[in-house]
Design an enzyme around this catalytic site. Structure first.
Site, PDB file in Angstrom:
ATOM      1  N   ASP A  76      -5.078  20.784 -12.761  1.00  0.00           N
ATOM      2  CA  ASP A  76      -5.497  19.600 -13.495  1.00  0.00           C
ATOM      3  C   ASP A  76      -5.021  19.755 -14.940  1.00  0.00           C
ATOM      4  OD1 ASP A  76      -6.890  17.614 -14.883  1.00  0.00           O
ATOM      5  OD2 ASP A  76      -8.628  17.731 -13.555  1.00  0.00           O
ATOM      6  N   TYR A  88     -13.577  20.060 -13.735  1.00  0.00           N
ATOM      7  CA  TYR A  88     -14.107  18.709 -13.907  1.00  0.00           C
ATOM      8  C   TYR A  88     -15.202  18.469 -12.867  1.00  0.00           C
ATOM      9  CZ  TYR A  88     -14.490  13.711 -14.049  1.00  0.00           C
ATOM     10  OH  TYR A  88     -14.995  12.444 -14.147  1.00  0.00           O
ATOM     11  N   LYS A 120      -7.105   9.090 -19.240  1.00  0.00           N
ATOM     12  CA  LYS A 120      -7.370   9.748 -20.509  1.00  0.00           C
ATOM     13  C   LYS A 120      -6.155   9.622 -21.437  1.00  0.00           C
ATOM     14  CE  LYS A 120     -11.119  10.734 -18.235  1.00  0.00           C
ATOM     15  NZ  LYS A 120     -11.292  11.952 -17.476  1.00  0.00           N
ATOM     16  N   ARG A 158       0.823  -1.214   0.000  1.00  0.00           N
ATOM     17  CA  ARG A 158       0.000   0.000   0.000  1.00  0.00           C
ATOM     18  C   ARG A 158       0.863   1.273   0.000  1.00  0.00           C
ATOM     19  NH1 ARG A 158      -1.922   1.437   4.515  1.00  0.00           N
ATOM     20  NH2 ARG A 158      -2.511  -0.667   5.187  1.00  0.00           N
TER      21      ARG A 158
HETATM   22  C1  LIG Z   1     -11.721  12.292 -16.189  1.00  0.00           C
HETATM   23  C2  LIG Z   1     -11.186  13.507 -15.531  1.00  0.00           C
HETATM   24  C3  LIG Z   1     -10.906  13.527 -14.157  1.00  0.00           C
HETATM   25  C4  LIG Z   1     -11.213  12.365 -13.254  1.00  0.00           C
HETATM   26  O1  LIG Z   1     -10.371  11.278 -13.498  1.00  0.00           O
HETATM   27  P1  LIG Z   1     -10.821   9.745 -13.272  1.00  0.00           P
HETATM   28  O2  LIG Z   1      -9.624   8.996 -13.725  1.00  0.00           O
HETATM   29  O3  LIG Z   1     -12.052   9.517 -14.087  1.00  0.00           O
HETATM   30  O4  LIG Z   1     -11.101   9.597 -11.814  1.00  0.00           O
HETATM   31  C5  LIG Z   1     -10.359  14.676 -13.620  1.00  0.00           C
HETATM   32  N1  LIG Z   1     -10.124  15.765 -14.381  1.00  0.00           N
HETATM   33  C6  LIG Z   1     -10.392  15.787 -15.702  1.00  0.00           C
HETATM   34  C7  LIG Z   1     -10.104  17.019 -16.481  1.00  0.00           C
HETATM   35  C8  LIG Z   1     -10.926  14.663 -16.321  1.00  0.00           C
HETATM   36  O5  LIG Z   1     -11.210  14.710 -17.625  1.00  0.00           O
END
Ligand SMILES: *Cc1c(COP(=O)(O)O)cnc(C)c1O
Length: 384
Positions: free
Chosen positions: A179, A106, A204, A53
């Site tokens: 982000d 997001y 992504k 972990r």
């Molecule tokens: C998809 C996304 C997230 C969240 O990520 P997950 O892997 O789905 O938890 C956060 N920020 C942006 C800009 C995203 O497109």
């Protein structure tokens, strides 16, 4: 593992980073290590793997590669999802502190912020991140400034240098989180602008094949990394070894995927703009886009997500999605296959996102095939 090598260009780094040492007969690719525990009997000290972990040999190559790409001084931290990474970053807000966050951040991050704030943990100020004066007016007493640019799905561009400088002036102790999912480190490197922590939904573009859910944080500040690592170890939102391996495998082609999908996105955005069924195209690569000048100054490209507002409202937007044959109707983005989604199908989506807005994640298929499919679906919607 080989030491960080910052002298390579990013399109080399995605291929070269995180490899095992070059020894005779050593594997060229890092292995998947399935072990929940590590040898040890003395006191456990910082940096020990100790237990599955706290660390995992299978995470480390990806964490090293991501740090090299973001030009961070310390390895990144992999999490079980982008939102698990967001959760660790939000816990840095002190009790009674202030989080300033884009109203079009997001939606998962927004819901998290609102729910934590409703419990009385901190105050949330939601701002229009492209409206610099509005953000500046909200910075008094800021503890964490949450940045996202381009935003998901409105594709607004924040004035990063101005906002970062103003936040530091408002509070020298401020923590700046960004982000960077939409841009990836190939297109934008927030640490170089003075951001403290970069967040990725690895799900992504970085992993890139719509087959894994993962997240990551990257920072060059030892104290911040220690707190984030502690959060991950104690809250337990850790990645699986196979998912980490898939993410590194996907990362190897990131530069090619981004090059192709960005070029196609620009081509499609230009054609969509003059299509008679389209009311508005949002894409920072278009010279008429309100974010174009800022994007040009801060980014090395404009990303591969386009948003289209269809004439005729929600029914038309839904019928475009239904008429597509190559584009896949599905949420998410950043994979090799082109996806399309009417964002307001999510009940959590802010109501300032138009009902007729379609978010297009442009993949790596042949651009003319993508255009043909889109234009036939738009033509059908128009003649309905
Ligand atoms: C998809 C996304 C997230 C969240 O990520 P997950 O892997 O789905 O938890 C956060 N920020 C942006 C800009 C995203 O497109």
């Amino acid at each position: 593992m080989e030491p960080a090598e910052f002298s390579y260009a990013p399109d080399t780094t995605v291929v070269s980073a995180g490899r095992p040492a070059r020894e005779h007969d050593a594997a060229v690719n890092p292995p998947i290590v399935l072990s929940s525990t590590y040898h040890g009997s003395g006191p456990v000290v910082d940096g020990d793997r100790a237990y599955g972990r706290y660390s995992n040999l299978s995470w480390e190559p990806f964490e090293q590669a991501l740090a090299e790409l973001e030009r961070a001084a310390l390895p990144g931290l992999l999490f079980s999802s982008g939102l698990a990474a967001a959760s660790a970053a939000m816990e840095l807000i002190p009790p009674g502190g202030v989080l300033v966050i884009p109203r079009h951040a997001y939606q998962g991050a927004l819901v998290m912020a609102r729910e934590l704030s409703a419990k009385g943990l901190f105050d949330v100020r939601e701002v229009d991140i492209a409206e610099t004066d509005q953000v500046l007016a909200a910075l008094e007493g800021v503890s964490v400034l949450w940045l996202e640019s381009p935003t998901n799905p409105m594709l607004e561009i924040a004035d990063l240098p101005v906002l970062i400088e103003a936040a530091r002036r408002a509070n020298p102790e401020v923590i700046l989180v960004m982000d960077n999912t939409f841009a990836t480190p190939l297109v934008q490197r927030p640490l170089e602008f003075g951001v403290d922590i970069v967040l990725h939904s690895v799900t992504k573009y970085l992993a890139g094949h719509s087959d894994v859910v993962l997240g990551a944080l990257v920072t060059s500040e030892p104290r911040l990394r220690e707190r984030l690592l502690h959060h991950r170890s104690i809250h337990g939102a850790i990645a699986g070894p196979f998912e980490a391996w898939l993410a590194l495998r996907g990362l190897r082609t990131l530069a090619l995927r981004i090059e192709r999908s960005q070029a196609t996105a620009l081509l499609l955005a230009e054609r969509l703009r003059t299509h008679p069924a389209v009311a508005r195209v949002r894409y920072p690569g278009l010279s008429v886009d309100p974010g174009h000048a800022r994007a040009k100054a801060q980014m090395n490209g404009f990303g591969s997500v386009i948003c289209v507002e269809v004439l005729g409202g929600q029914p038309s937007a839904d019928s475009v999605v239904a008429a597509l044959r190559l584009w896949t109707p599905a949420t998410s983005l950043g994979g090799v296959e082109s996806l399309i989604e009417r964002r307001r199908r999510h009940l959590n989506e802010p109501h300032t996102v138009p009902e007729n807005l379609l978010r297009l994640s442009v993949g790596i298929e042949n651009p003319e095939d993508l255009w043909e499919d889109l234009s036939q679906a738009l033509n059908l919607a128009r003649t309905r």
